[in-house]
Design an enzyme around this catalytic site. Structure first.
Site, PDB file in Angstrom:
ATOM      1  N   LYS A   9       0.829  -1.222   0.000  1.00 47.36           N
ATOM      2  CA  LYS A   9       0.000   0.000   0.000  1.00 47.36           C
ATOM      3  C   LYS A   9       0.859   1.265   0.000  1.00 47.36           C
ATOM      4  O   LYS A   9       0.609   2.187  -0.758  1.00 47.36           O
ATOM      5  CB  LYS A   9      -0.902   0.061   1.252  1.00 47.36           C
ATOM      6  CG  LYS A   9      -2.036  -0.919   1.267  1.00 47.36           C
ATOM      7  CD  LYS A   9      -3.016  -0.597   2.375  1.00 47.36           C
ATOM      8  CE  LYS A   9      -2.422  -0.577   3.773  1.00 47.36           C
ATOM      9  NZ  LYS A   9      -1.890  -1.854   4.236  1.00 47.36           N
ATOM     10  N   ARG A  84     -10.442   1.381   7.270  1.00 48.98           N
ATOM     11  CA  ARG A  84     -10.098  -0.028   7.507  1.00 48.98           C
ATOM     12  C   ARG A  84     -11.251  -0.774   8.166  1.00 48.98           C
ATOM     13  O   ARG A  84     -11.119  -1.967   8.433  1.00 48.98           O
ATOM     14  CB  ARG A  84      -8.883  -0.112   8.418  1.00 48.98           C
ATOM     15  CG  ARG A  84      -7.575  -0.511   7.717  1.00 48.98           C
ATOM     16  CD  ARG A  84      -6.496  -0.358   8.741  1.00 48.98           C
ATOM     17  NE  ARG A  84      -5.307  -1.106   8.553  1.00 48.98           N
ATOM     18  CZ  ARG A  84      -4.161  -0.587   8.129  1.00 48.98           C
ATOM     19  NH1 ARG A  84      -4.095   0.661   7.725  1.00 48.98           N
ATOM     20  NH2 ARG A  84      -3.072  -1.323   8.090  1.00 48.98           N
ATOM     21  N   ARG A 123      11.161  -5.794   5.391  1.00 51.00           N
ATOM     22  CA  ARG A 123      10.888  -4.381   5.143  1.00 51.00           C
ATOM     23  C   ARG A 123      11.580  -3.440   6.134  1.00 51.00           C
ATOM     24  O   ARG A 123      11.726  -3.739   7.310  1.00 51.00           O
ATOM     25  CB  ARG A 123       9.373  -4.163   5.237  1.00 51.00           C
ATOM     26  CG  ARG A 123       8.950  -2.718   5.273  1.00 51.00           C
ATOM     27  CD  ARG A 123       7.515  -2.545   4.949  1.00 51.00           C
ATOM     28  NE  ARG A 123       6.622  -3.126   5.935  1.00 51.00           N
ATOM     29  CZ  ARG A 123       5.304  -3.044   5.825  1.00 51.00           C
ATOM     30  NH1 ARG A 123       4.759  -2.457   4.788  1.00 51.00           N
ATOM     31  NH2 ARG A 123       4.543  -3.577   6.760  1.00 51.00           N
ATOM     32  N   ARG A 156      10.207  -1.308  11.219  1.00 52.39           N
ATOM     33  CA  ARG A 156       8.993  -0.962  11.957  1.00 52.39           C
ATOM     34  C   ARG A 156       8.835  -1.896  13.146  1.00 52.39           C
ATOM     35  O   ARG A 156       9.066  -3.096  13.032  1.00 52.39           O
ATOM     36  CB  ARG A 156       7.766  -1.120  11.041  1.00 52.39           C
ATOM     37  CG  ARG A 156       7.521   0.057  10.165  1.00 52.39           C
ATOM     38  CD  ARG A 156       6.438  -0.193   9.157  1.00 52.39           C
ATOM     39  NE  ARG A 156       5.205  -0.747   9.706  1.00 52.39           N
ATOM     40  CZ  ARG A 156       4.053  -0.753   9.045  1.00 52.39           C
ATOM     41  NH1 ARG A 156       3.976  -0.214   7.834  1.00 52.39           N
ATOM     42  NH2 ARG A 156       2.977  -1.289   9.574  1.00 52.39           N
ATOM     43  N   ARG A 167      -2.113  -8.629  12.705  1.00 51.94           N
ATOM     44  CA  ARG A 167      -2.505  -7.631  11.699  1.00 51.94           C
ATOM     45  C   ARG A 167      -3.237  -8.298  10.534  1.00 51.94           C
ATOM     46  O   ARG A 167      -4.189  -7.744   9.991  1.00 51.94           O
ATOM     47  CB  ARG A 167      -1.258  -6.877  11.200  1.00 51.94           C
ATOM     48  CG  ARG A 167      -0.736  -5.891  12.240  1.00 51.94           C
ATOM     49  CD  ARG A 167       0.720  -5.533  12.034  1.00 51.94           C
ATOM     50  NE  ARG A 167       0.978  -4.859  10.795  1.00 51.94           N
ATOM     51  CZ  ARG A 167       2.150  -4.885  10.152  1.00 51.94           C
ATOM     52  NH1 ARG A 167       3.181  -5.553  10.659  1.00 51.94           N
ATOM     53  NH2 ARG A 167       2.304  -4.247   9.044  1.00 51.94           N
TER      54      ARG A 167
END
Ligand code: AMP
Length: 220
Positions: A9, A84, A123, A156, A167
């Protein structure tokens, strides 16, 4: 932009923001900026983000509503990670109606779960501007330094296996039903994105949005 955690995203929203010259509003980036400030609000948000849980609707709607009203003109914007939940989608519709705007397109980024897990665990993001990087296809030119803003690149705190499971669960239960809502309104565009974010994929996304040529030239 709708999509599971690690679906891309952030990457694709930033691409569209550059290509179409529209502001990018990311709920995750907004929350992480608060966390970095170490404010009372940041402390409140941390408990949700670190556990991979959704921030409650009333707080999310208040913060994102403010950002949308302050940070955008009438030219449009790219909304990343918000709404969301159905309550957030209803609140967004009401907010946009009040300002004479509406959602044009909703992009659902579809990625297999195997790819999602691999991506999220490799990531890194820029602390300053939220630009995502990873250890394989999107390395910064100088290790640890953001190409866009010179900020520090960090991992993160919610990109670990345990939080990711939570999540993904939140996505399946609360967010995935939004695709039906936007499909019924004829606004949904599905973007399959298991591969790298290369020029071919960029072109596919622009075509899906009826923008065959990028409005602004964007680097690979
Ligand atoms: P993201 O950067 O979009 O993956 O979001 C990171 C985290 O921020 C999520 O796991 C949630 O804890 C929180 N978050 C982001 N957007 C929302 C939202 N629209 N509603 C509730 N929580 C959110």
């Amino acid at each position: 932009m709708l999509g599971a955690p690690g679906s891309g995203k952030g990457t694709w929203s930033k691409f569209l923001s550059d290509a179409l010259g529209l502001p990018h509003i990311s709920s995750g980036d907004l929350f992480r900026r608060e966390l970095a400030k170490d404010s009372p609000l940041g402390h409140q948000l941390r408990s949700y983000l670190d556990e991979g849980k959704l921030v409650p609707d009333d707080l999310t709607i208040r913060l994102l509503g403010q950002e949308i009203i302050e940070g955008t003109g009438q030219q449009g914007f790219i909304l990343d990670g918000f709404p969301r939940t159905m309550a957030q989608a209803d609140a967004l519709d009401a907010l946009l109606l009040d300002s004479g705007q509406a959602i044009d397109r909703v992009v659902e980024i579809q990625v297999s779960e195997q790819v999602i897990i691999g991506r999220a665990l490799s990531r890194f993001v820029c602390e300053g501007c939220g630009q995502p990087y990873n250890t394989t296809t999107m390395k910064p030119q100088v290790e640890g330094i953001c190409d866009r803003c010179g900020g520090r690149i960090v991992r993160r705190s919610d990109d670990n296996e345990q939080t990711l499971k939570q999540r993904l669960k939140a996505y399946r239960e609360k967010t995935a039903p939004l695709t039906d809502y936007y499909q019924r309104q004829g606004k949904l565009a599905v973007f399959p994105n298991d591969g790298p974010p290369d020029r071919k994929a960029q072109q596919e996304l622009l075509e899906l949005l009826g923008q065959a040529e990028p409005v602004n030239e964007v680097a690979d």
